[in-house]
Write an enzyme that holds these catalytic residues in place. Structure first.
Site, mmCIF file in Angstrom:
data_model
loop_
_atom_site.group_PDB
_atom_site.id
_atom_site.type_symbol
_atom_site.label_atom_id
_atom_site.label_comp_id
_atom_site.label_asym_id
_atom_site.label_seq_id
_atom_site.Cartn_x
_atom_site.Cartn_y
_atom_site.Cartn_z
ATOM 1 N N HIS A 1 2.979 16.358 6.926
ATOM 2 C CA HIS A 1 2.638 15.600 5.870
ATOM 3 C C HIS A 1 1.099 15.743 5.677
ATOM 4 O O HIS A 1 0.248 15.638 6.672
ATOM 5 C CB HIS A 1 2.865 13.966 5.987
ATOM 6 C CG HIS A 1 2.998 13.613 4.752
ATOM 7 N ND1 HIS A 1 4.145 13.321 4.274
ATOM 8 C CD2 HIS A 1 2.215 12.987 3.902
ATOM 9 C CE1 HIS A 1 4.193 12.417 3.164
ATOM 10 N NE2 HIS A 1 3.151 12.259 3.015
ATOM 11 N N ASP B 1 8.004 2.053 1.027
ATOM 12 C CA ASP B 1 7.005 2.998 0.687
ATOM 13 C C ASP B 1 7.072 3.339 -0.929
ATOM 14 O O ASP B 1 6.148 3.515 -1.648
ATOM 15 C CB ASP B 1 6.970 4.119 1.655
ATOM 16 C CG ASP B 1 5.658 4.886 1.176
ATOM 17 O OD1 ASP B 1 4.527 4.530 1.209
ATOM 18 O OD2 ASP B 1 5.985 6.228 0.909
HETATM 19 N N1 URA Z 1 0.525 10.598 1.344
HETATM 20 C C1 URA Z 1 1.396 9.570 1.369
HETATM 21 O O1 URA Z 1 2.580 9.841 1.494
HETATM 22 N N2 URA Z 1 0.782 8.243 1.272
HETATM 23 C C2 URA Z 1 -0.341 7.994 1.017
HETATM 24 O O2 URA Z 1 -0.971 7.058 0.927
HETATM 25 C C3 URA Z 1 -1.308 9.302 0.859
HETATM 26 C C4 URA Z 1 -0.752 10.279 0.988
#
Ligand code: URA
Length: 438
Positions: free
Chosen positions: A82, A161
């Site tokens: 990520h 999220d």
């Molecule tokens: N990537 C993510 O998944 N969340 C964030 O807050 C920033 C980058």
């Protein structure tokens, strides 16, 4: 409990309890707390910050807002990666197929564009028919069959999220260490990978301007992952200028395909061996017999095998039209293409990544309001890097637009995004550091 109390306590800089955080995230997930209260709370967190314990609670509550995948019956050892967000950052699209080609299964949950930064899901949706909301079943089946899956938050996986992310994007509440750490780690924990590689960006085109702030974010996320039993690696990489040349969804997909075919910009290619080593590290230290951690990554061999990987699962369960990958001319294309030329000779001193990201967003590549549609065709190609010598009239940027007014605004922003100097300028580094907990 009342949402107004939780908001007020954070507004006043108090520390929220685990129960309050779990209750709030549950309310976000089931819709009991409306967007305007969630937005107020996000701004309070952004301004007041969180203690480490609150960030851990937040990450865990968000991860547990859906299922936590157990991949043990599906693959021996899966790696996920990520990025903390950048401009022109199509690393996932290039690195995932290489890692898979070296025998390491990848199950990845990505995000959409946030603020001035692009998002892998928006990029992948340039490919007609691509589905980024896979169910748990589809995610696992794609991983088992193809050894690679790339999806987004869904009703099953890290739904909290997904909801917070969409609101943060349009309320200027992205740049917050606890919100970034919990957002990233909730997705990583939910997707179930054994090894997690974080690409934490530092610079004007990142949410962390300084390397020290990027390191703090990296250490926080490594701690969350390590405590959850995952093997963690974090690269701290430069984001003062766009990564590669293309910024904008379909343009970036095309550039990633170029790199996988042996071409593309030098900075993207040159970073591959280091990235390959980072992805191999968690697997190499795994105690599982046969767990992947292929030494083939070492010494840049991953880059040499670039042709072997499939493009991130455009096809299969994800349903994308793979003819667009075979023939990138089929990807969405803008109707207006204009170049900005260098006004004089000189050395490139600055290509301000954030300004380029905002120009691309102005063209329509990102969202102003929650749920806004985006234009996959538009964006910017930056033709030079800090340190390059340019002659008067050389192209600095090519702008791909579908609207004349947006084009004008983007051009005016881009002409202020670059600085030339008469004296030679040193190039910027690609990476600053690599941290591990494996
Ligand atoms: N990537 C993510 O998944 N969340 C964030 O807050 C920033 C980058």
């Amino acid at each position: 409990m009342h949402a107004t109390d939780v908001i007020a306590r954070k507004r006043d800089g108090e520390t929220l309890t685990t129960d309050e955080i779990m209750w709030f995230i549950e309310g976000v997930t089931n819709g009991a707390i409306p967007d305007y209260q969630v937005a107020a709370w996000l701004m309070a967190v952004c301004i007041r910050g969180c203690r480490t314990g609150e960030t851990v609670d937040l990450a865990m509550a968000m991860a547990h807002s859906g299922e936590i995948l157990d991949l043990s019956g599906v693959v021996d050892f899966a790696v996920d990666k990520h990025s903390s967000g950048g401009v022109g950052d199509k690393t996932t699209l290039v690195v995932l197929p290489l890692v898979v080609a070296c025998g390491v299964p990848v199950g990845k949950m990505s995000g959409r564009g946030l603020g001035f930064s692009g998002g892998t899901l928006d990029k992948m949706e340039s490919i007609a028919g691509y589905r980024s909301d896979l169910s748990t079943e589809a995610f696992l089946s794609q991983l088992k069959t193809h050894g690679i899956v790339l999806s987004g938050q869904s009703a099953d996986l890290a739904p909290a999220d997904g909801m917070l992310y969409a609101l943060r994007d349009v309320t200027s509440t992205v740049r917050s260490t606890p919100l970034i750490a919990s957002s990233i780690m909730s997705k990583k924990l939910a997707a179930g990978a054994n090894g997690i590689v974080l690409d934490v960006k530092a610079g004007t085109g990142a949410f962390m301007g300084e390397v020290s702030a990027a390191r703090t974010l990296a250490e926080l996320m490594i701690g969350i992952g390590r405590d959850a039993g995952r093997k963690m690696v974090a690269l701290i990489s430069d984001m003062n200028q766009p990564l590669g040349a293309a910024v904008g969804n379909a343009l970036e997909v095309r550039e990633a395909i170029d790199v996988l075919r042996g071409g593309g910009p030098a900075d993207l290619r040159d970073a591959l061996p280091h990235r390959g080593r980072a992805h191999a590290a968690p697997g190499r230290h795994s105690e599982r017999p046969g767990a992947a951690g292929p030494d083939a990554h070492d010494g840049g061999e991953a880059a040499e095998r670039r042709g072997a990987g499939a493009f991130p699962p455009a096809g299969g369960t994800s349903g994308g039209d793979v003819r667009m990958v075979d023939d990138p001319d089929r990807l969405p294309q803008a109707t207006i293409v204009e170049t900005i030329a260098a006004p004089a000779r000189g050395y490139v001193k600055r290509v301000e990544a954030r300004a380029v990201g905002i120009a691309s967003k102005v063209l329509g590549a990102g969202r102003e309001k929650k749920g806004d549609p985006i234009d996959h065709a538009v964006g910017v190609v930056a033709h030079c890097k800090v340190g390059d010598a340019v002659a008067a009239g050389d192209p600095l940027f090519t702008v791909h637009a579908n609207d004349a007014a947006r084009l004008d605004e983007a051009k005016s922003r881009l002409s202020r995004a670059i600085t030339l100097s008469e004296a030679p300028v040193a190039p910027l580094p690609l990476f600053y550091d690599m941290l591990e907990a494996i």
